[in-house]
Write an enzyme that holds these catalytic residues in place. Structure first.
Site, short mmCIF file in Angstrom:
data_model
loop_
_atom_site.label_atom_id
_atom_site.label_comp_id
_atom_site.label_asym_id
_atom_site.label_seq_id
_atom_site.Cartn_x
_atom_site.Cartn_y
_atom_site.Cartn_z
CG ASN A 28 -1.98 -1.06 1.19
OD1 ASN A 28 -2.32 -1.59 0.14
ND2 ASN A 28 -2.50 -1.40 2.36
CD GLN B 130 -10.73 -1.59 9.45
OE1 GLN B 130 -9.59 -1.26 9.72
NE2 GLN B 130 -11.17 -1.65 8.20
CG ASP C 111 -1.10 0.76 5.17
OD1 ASP C 111 -0.44 0.78 6.23
OD2 ASP C 111 -1.77 -0.23 4.81
#
Length: 309
Positions: free
Chosen positions: A46, A108, A249
Protein backbone atom coordinates in the site's frame (compact mmCIF):
# COMPACT_ATOMS: atom_id res chain seq x y z
CA UNK A 1 25.38 2.25 -5.56
CA UNK A 2 23.37 5.37 -6.43
CA UNK A 3 20.08 6.13 -4.70
CA UNK A 4 17.75 5.67 -7.66
CA UNK A 5 14.70 5.10 -5.43
CA UNK A 6 13.11 7.58 -3.03
CA UNK A 7 11.42 5.06 -0.76
CA UNK A 8 11.73 1.32 -0.13
CA UNK A 9 8.77 -0.29 1.65
CA UNK A 10 9.54 -3.49 3.56
CA UNK A 11 6.78 -5.80 4.77
CA UNK A 12 3.57 -7.41 3.60
CA UNK A 13 2.05 -7.64 0.17
CA UNK A 14 -1.29 -9.40 0.57
CA UNK A 15 -4.57 -10.34 -0.98
CA UNK A 16 -7.35 -8.66 1.02
CA UNK A 17 -10.88 -9.83 1.72
CA UNK A 18 -12.78 -6.72 2.84
CA UNK A 19 -15.87 -7.80 4.78
CA UNK A 20 -18.59 -5.49 6.12
CA UNK A 21 -20.91 -6.46 8.99
CA UNK A 22 -23.49 -4.61 11.07
CA UNK A 23 -21.77 -5.83 14.23
CA UNK A 24 -19.15 -8.35 15.25
CA UNK A 25 -20.61 -11.67 16.42
CA UNK A 26 -20.17 -12.93 19.95
CA UNK A 27 -18.23 -16.20 20.41
CA UNK A 28 -20.18 -19.27 19.29
CA UNK A 29 -22.60 -17.19 17.21
CA UNK A 30 -22.76 -16.09 13.59
CA UNK A 31 -23.67 -12.90 11.76
CA UNK A 32 -24.61 -11.94 8.22
CA UNK A 33 -22.03 -10.42 5.88
CA UNK A 34 -23.47 -7.30 4.22
CA UNK A 35 -20.88 -7.21 1.44
CA UNK A 36 -17.46 -8.64 0.65
CA UNK A 37 -14.75 -7.86 -1.91
CA UNK A 38 -11.45 -9.53 -2.79
CA UNK A 39 -8.90 -6.76 -3.32
CA UNK A 40 -5.18 -6.02 -3.20
CA UNK A 41 -3.45 -4.95 0.00
CA UNK A 42 -0.62 -5.46 2.45
CA UNK A 43 0.79 -2.47 4.34
CA UNK A 44 4.15 -2.31 2.55
CA UNK A 45 2.56 -2.67 -0.88
CA UNK A 46 0.00 0.00 0.00
CA UNK A 47 2.74 2.45 0.97
CA UNK A 48 4.77 1.68 -2.15
CA UNK A 49 1.78 2.02 -4.47
CA UNK A 50 0.38 5.21 -2.92
CA UNK A 51 3.88 6.69 -2.82
CA UNK A 52 4.34 5.88 -6.50
CA UNK A 53 1.03 7.54 -7.43
CA UNK A 54 2.22 10.60 -5.52
CA UNK A 55 5.38 10.82 -7.60
CA UNK A 56 7.89 8.95 -5.46
CA UNK A 57 10.19 6.37 -7.03
CA UNK A 58 9.37 3.40 -4.83
CA UNK A 59 10.56 -0.16 -4.36
CA UNK A 60 9.07 -3.06 -2.43
CA UNK A 61 10.41 -6.06 -0.52
CA UNK A 62 7.76 -8.63 0.47
CA UNK A 63 7.54 -12.41 0.74
CA UNK A 64 4.98 -13.70 -1.76
CA UNK A 65 3.76 -17.11 -2.90
CA UNK A 66 3.56 -18.87 -6.22
CA UNK A 67 0.09 -17.40 -6.78
CA UNK A 68 1.65 -13.93 -7.04
CA UNK A 69 3.57 -14.83 -10.21
CA UNK A 70 1.54 -13.86 -13.26
CA UNK A 71 -1.17 -12.30 -11.07
CA UNK A 72 -3.03 -9.09 -11.75
CA UNK A 73 -1.49 -7.73 -8.56
CA UNK A 74 2.09 -8.22 -9.78
CA UNK A 75 1.10 -6.58 -13.06
CA UNK A 76 -0.35 -3.60 -11.18
CA UNK A 77 2.78 -3.04 -9.11
CA UNK A 78 5.11 -3.31 -12.10
CA UNK A 79 2.97 -1.08 -14.30
CA UNK A 80 2.96 1.52 -11.50
CA UNK A 81 6.73 1.78 -11.73
CA UNK A 82 7.46 0.01 -8.45
CA UNK A 83 10.74 -1.92 -8.35
CA UNK A 84 9.89 -5.46 -7.19
CA UNK A 85 13.17 -7.10 -8.17
CA UNK A 86 13.99 -7.89 -4.52
CA UNK A 87 10.69 -9.62 -3.73
CA UNK A 88 11.09 -12.95 -1.91
CA UNK A 89 9.29 -15.67 -3.88
CA UNK A 90 8.25 -18.84 -2.03
CA UNK A 91 6.87 -20.86 -4.93
CA UNK A 92 5.16 -23.61 -2.93
CA UNK A 93 3.39 -21.22 -0.54
CA UNK A 94 0.45 -18.84 -0.87
CA UNK A 95 0.74 -15.08 -0.81
CA UNK A 96 -0.30 -13.64 2.58
CA UNK A 97 -4.05 -13.07 2.84
CA UNK A 98 -5.92 -10.66 5.10
CA UNK A 99 -9.55 -10.95 6.16
CA UNK A 100 -10.58 -7.49 7.35
CA UNK A 101 -13.93 -7.23 9.15
CA UNK A 102 -15.50 -3.77 9.55
CA UNK A 103 -18.64 -3.06 11.58
CA UNK A 104 -21.14 -0.24 11.11
CA UNK A 105 -19.12 2.05 13.42
CA UNK A 106 -15.94 1.43 11.36
CA UNK A 107 -14.34 -0.65 14.09
CA UNK A 108 -12.16 -3.37 12.60
CA UNK A 109 -10.95 -6.88 13.38
CA UNK A 110 -8.38 -8.50 11.09
CA UNK A 111 -7.34 -12.10 10.56
CA UNK A 112 -4.07 -12.58 8.71
CA UNK A 113 -2.74 -15.70 7.01
CA UNK A 114 1.03 -15.32 6.77
CA UNK A 115 1.67 -17.93 4.08
CA UNK A 116 4.93 -17.04 2.31
CA UNK A 117 5.64 -14.31 4.87
CA UNK A 118 6.64 -17.00 7.36
CA UNK A 119 9.89 -17.20 5.38
CA UNK A 120 10.86 -13.58 6.10
CA UNK A 121 12.87 -14.60 9.15
CA UNK A 122 15.20 -16.81 7.09
CA UNK A 123 15.56 -14.41 4.17
CA UNK A 124 18.75 -12.49 3.49
CA UNK A 125 18.77 -8.77 4.22
CA UNK A 126 17.94 -7.07 0.87
CA UNK A 127 21.17 -5.09 0.78
CA UNK A 128 20.92 -3.84 -2.80
CA UNK A 129 17.34 -2.63 -2.38
CA UNK A 130 18.28 -0.75 0.79
CA UNK A 131 21.42 0.75 -0.72
CA UNK A 132 19.47 2.07 -3.71
CA UNK A 133 16.81 3.86 -1.61
CA UNK A 134 16.99 7.24 0.06
CA UNK A 135 14.49 6.19 2.74
CA UNK A 136 13.25 2.86 4.11
CA UNK A 137 9.77 2.30 5.54
CA UNK A 138 9.43 -0.73 7.82
CA UNK A 139 5.78 -1.78 7.67
CA UNK A 140 3.94 -4.77 9.10
CA UNK A 141 6.05 -7.88 8.71
CA UNK A 142 8.45 -10.19 10.51
CA UNK A 143 10.11 -8.43 13.48
CA UNK A 144 13.54 -10.03 13.05
CA UNK A 145 13.63 -9.21 9.32
CA UNK A 146 12.50 -5.64 9.94
CA UNK A 147 15.14 -5.18 12.65
CA UNK A 148 17.88 -6.45 10.35
CA UNK A 149 16.72 -4.21 7.51
CA UNK A 150 16.47 -1.22 9.82
CA UNK A 151 19.92 -1.73 11.31
CA UNK A 152 21.52 -2.14 7.89
CA UNK A 153 19.73 0.98 6.62
CA UNK A 154 20.88 2.91 9.69
CA UNK A 155 24.50 1.86 9.06
CA UNK A 156 24.17 3.50 5.63
CA UNK A 157 22.61 6.68 6.99
CA UNK A 158 19.19 6.15 5.39
CA UNK A 159 16.03 7.88 6.57
CA UNK A 160 13.95 5.23 8.36
CA UNK A 161 10.26 5.17 9.25
CA UNK A 162 8.67 2.37 11.25
CA UNK A 163 5.06 1.25 11.60
CA UNK A 164 4.59 -2.17 13.23
CA UNK A 165 0.82 -1.90 12.84
CA UNK A 166 -1.20 -4.99 13.69
CA UNK A 167 2.01 -7.05 13.97
CA UNK A 168 3.08 -5.11 17.06
CA UNK A 169 2.12 -8.06 19.27
CA UNK A 170 4.81 -10.16 17.57
CA UNK A 171 7.66 -7.91 18.70
CA UNK A 172 9.54 -8.84 21.84
CA UNK A 173 10.63 -5.92 23.98
CA UNK A 174 14.18 -6.35 22.68
CA UNK A 175 13.05 -6.33 19.04
CA UNK A 176 10.87 -3.29 19.63
CA UNK A 177 13.79 -1.46 21.24
CA UNK A 178 15.94 -2.28 18.21
CA UNK A 179 13.36 -1.12 15.67
CA UNK A 180 12.43 2.03 17.58
CA UNK A 181 16.11 2.74 18.17
CA UNK A 182 17.00 2.93 14.48
CA UNK A 183 13.99 4.85 13.15
CA UNK A 184 13.68 8.57 12.51
CA UNK A 185 9.88 8.54 12.31
CA UNK A 186 7.57 6.22 14.25
CA UNK A 187 3.98 5.86 13.02
CA UNK A 188 1.08 4.22 14.82
CA UNK A 189 -2.56 4.68 15.65
CA UNK A 190 -3.26 5.82 19.19
CA UNK A 191 -3.82 2.26 20.42
CA UNK A 192 -0.50 1.11 18.96
CA UNK A 193 1.58 4.04 20.21
CA UNK A 194 0.10 3.58 23.69
CA UNK A 195 0.98 -0.14 23.55
CA UNK A 196 4.51 0.63 22.42
CA UNK A 197 4.96 3.06 25.31
CA UNK A 198 3.59 0.48 27.73
CA UNK A 199 5.77 -2.30 26.34
CA UNK A 200 8.89 -0.13 26.61
CA UNK A 201 7.87 1.48 29.94
CA UNK A 202 8.19 5.04 28.59
CA UNK A 203 6.01 8.03 27.78
CA UNK A 204 6.08 9.88 24.45
CA UNK A 205 9.07 11.95 25.58
CA UNK A 206 10.96 8.81 26.59
CA UNK A 207 9.98 7.13 23.34
CA UNK A 208 11.52 9.98 21.34
CA UNK A 209 14.69 9.78 23.42
CA UNK A 210 15.07 6.14 22.32
CA UNK A 211 15.48 7.10 18.66
CA UNK A 212 12.62 8.59 16.64
CA UNK A 213 12.78 12.37 16.52
CA UNK A 214 9.23 12.30 15.19
CA UNK A 215 6.35 10.22 16.57
CA UNK A 216 3.07 10.33 14.65
CA UNK A 217 -0.05 9.18 16.49
CA UNK A 218 -3.21 8.85 14.40
CA UNK A 219 -6.81 8.97 15.65
CA UNK A 220 -8.86 8.11 12.56
CA UNK A 221 -11.56 10.71 11.89
CA UNK A 222 -10.29 12.72 14.88
CA UNK A 223 -7.05 13.48 13.03
CA UNK A 224 -3.49 12.97 14.22
CA UNK A 225 -0.85 14.38 16.54
CA UNK A 226 2.80 14.80 15.57
CA UNK A 227 5.27 14.79 18.45
CA UNK A 228 8.65 16.37 17.76
CA UNK A 229 10.22 19.34 19.53
CA UNK A 230 6.68 20.70 19.26
CA UNK A 231 3.29 19.01 19.48
CA UNK A 232 1.32 19.50 16.26
CA UNK A 233 -2.39 18.67 15.96
CA UNK A 234 -3.57 17.76 12.46
CA UNK A 235 -7.29 17.67 11.66
CA UNK A 236 -8.72 14.93 9.49
CA UNK A 237 -10.51 16.18 6.38
CA UNK A 238 -14.21 15.35 6.81
CA UNK A 239 -15.40 12.92 4.14
CA UNK A 240 -18.18 10.37 3.81
CA UNK A 241 -16.31 7.28 4.97
CA UNK A 242 -17.14 4.05 3.14
CA UNK A 243 -14.25 1.94 4.42
CA UNK A 244 -11.31 2.95 6.67
CA UNK A 245 -9.08 0.08 5.49
CA UNK A 246 -5.76 1.40 4.20
CA UNK A 247 -6.23 4.97 5.39
CA UNK A 248 -3.30 4.60 7.77
CA UNK A 249 -0.95 3.28 5.09
CA UNK A 250 -1.91 6.09 2.71
CA UNK A 251 -1.34 8.62 5.52
CA UNK A 252 2.20 7.25 5.94
CA UNK A 253 2.87 7.40 2.20
CA UNK A 254 1.57 10.96 2.00
CA UNK A 255 3.61 12.00 5.01
CA UNK A 256 6.80 10.51 3.55
CA UNK A 257 6.11 12.13 0.15
CA UNK A 258 6.03 15.56 1.77
CA UNK A 259 8.87 14.79 4.21
CA UNK A 260 11.22 13.66 1.44
CA UNK A 261 10.45 16.87 -0.44
CA UNK A 262 11.62 18.91 2.56
CA UNK A 263 8.24 20.05 3.89
CA UNK A 264 7.79 21.09 7.53
CA UNK A 265 6.05 18.61 9.82
CA UNK A 266 2.71 20.43 9.85
CA UNK A 267 2.61 20.34 6.05
CA UNK A 268 3.62 16.67 6.12
CA UNK A 269 0.72 15.85 8.44
CA UNK A 270 -1.79 17.91 6.50
CA UNK A 271 -0.73 16.42 3.17
CA UNK A 272 -0.94 12.95 4.72
CA UNK A 273 -4.46 13.74 5.91
CA UNK A 274 -5.44 14.93 2.43
CA UNK A 275 -4.16 11.71 0.84
CA UNK A 276 -5.89 9.49 3.42
CA UNK A 277 -9.20 11.29 2.89
CA UNK A 278 -9.42 9.78 -0.60
CA UNK A 279 -8.84 6.21 0.54
CA UNK A 280 -11.80 6.13 2.96
CA UNK A 281 -14.19 7.11 0.16
CA UNK A 282 -14.11 3.64 -1.41
CA UNK A 283 -13.73 0.03 -0.29
CA UNK A 284 -10.22 -1.36 -0.11
CA UNK A 285 -6.78 0.07 0.29
CA UNK A 286 -5.87 0.77 -3.34
CA UNK A 287 -9.13 1.58 -5.12
CA UNK A 288 -9.18 5.39 -4.76
CA UNK A 289 -5.57 6.54 -4.64
CA UNK A 290 -5.11 10.22 -5.57
CA UNK A 291 -2.26 11.63 -7.59
CA UNK A 292 -0.29 14.59 -6.27
CA UNK A 293 -2.45 17.14 -8.04
CA UNK A 294 -5.66 15.77 -6.56
CA UNK A 295 -4.17 15.63 -3.06
CA UNK A 296 -2.80 19.18 -3.36
CA UNK A 297 -6.21 20.44 -4.53
CA UNK A 298 -7.95 18.91 -1.51
CA UNK A 299 -5.21 20.20 0.80
CA UNK A 300 -5.65 23.72 -0.58
CA UNK A 301 -9.44 23.59 -0.28
CA UNK A 302 -9.14 22.52 3.37
CA UNK A 303 -6.35 24.78 4.61
CA UNK A 304 -6.44 27.71 2.23
CA UNK A 305 -2.95 27.53 0.78
CA UNK A 306 -1.04 25.33 -1.63
CA UNK A 307 1.54 23.11 0.08
CA UNK A 308 5.17 23.78 -0.92
CA UNK A 309 5.90 20.22 -1.99
Amino acid sequence: MSEDRDLLAVGHTAFDYIIHLDEFPEPNTSTAIKRMRNLHGGAAANVALVGSRLGLRTSLVSAVGGDFEGSEYRELLESSGIDIESMILVADESTPTAFVMTDSDHNQISYFYWGAARYFKDAETPADAIKSARAVHLATGDPSFNCRCGEFARSLGKIISFDPGQDLHMYSRSQLERAVGVCDILFGNHHEIDRICSKLSVDIHGLREMGPGVVVKTYGKEGSIIYSDDVIKIDAIPREAVDPTGAGDSYRAGFMRAYLRGADLKTCGRFASAVASFIVEDEGTQTNIPDTGEAVKRFTAQWGYEPPI
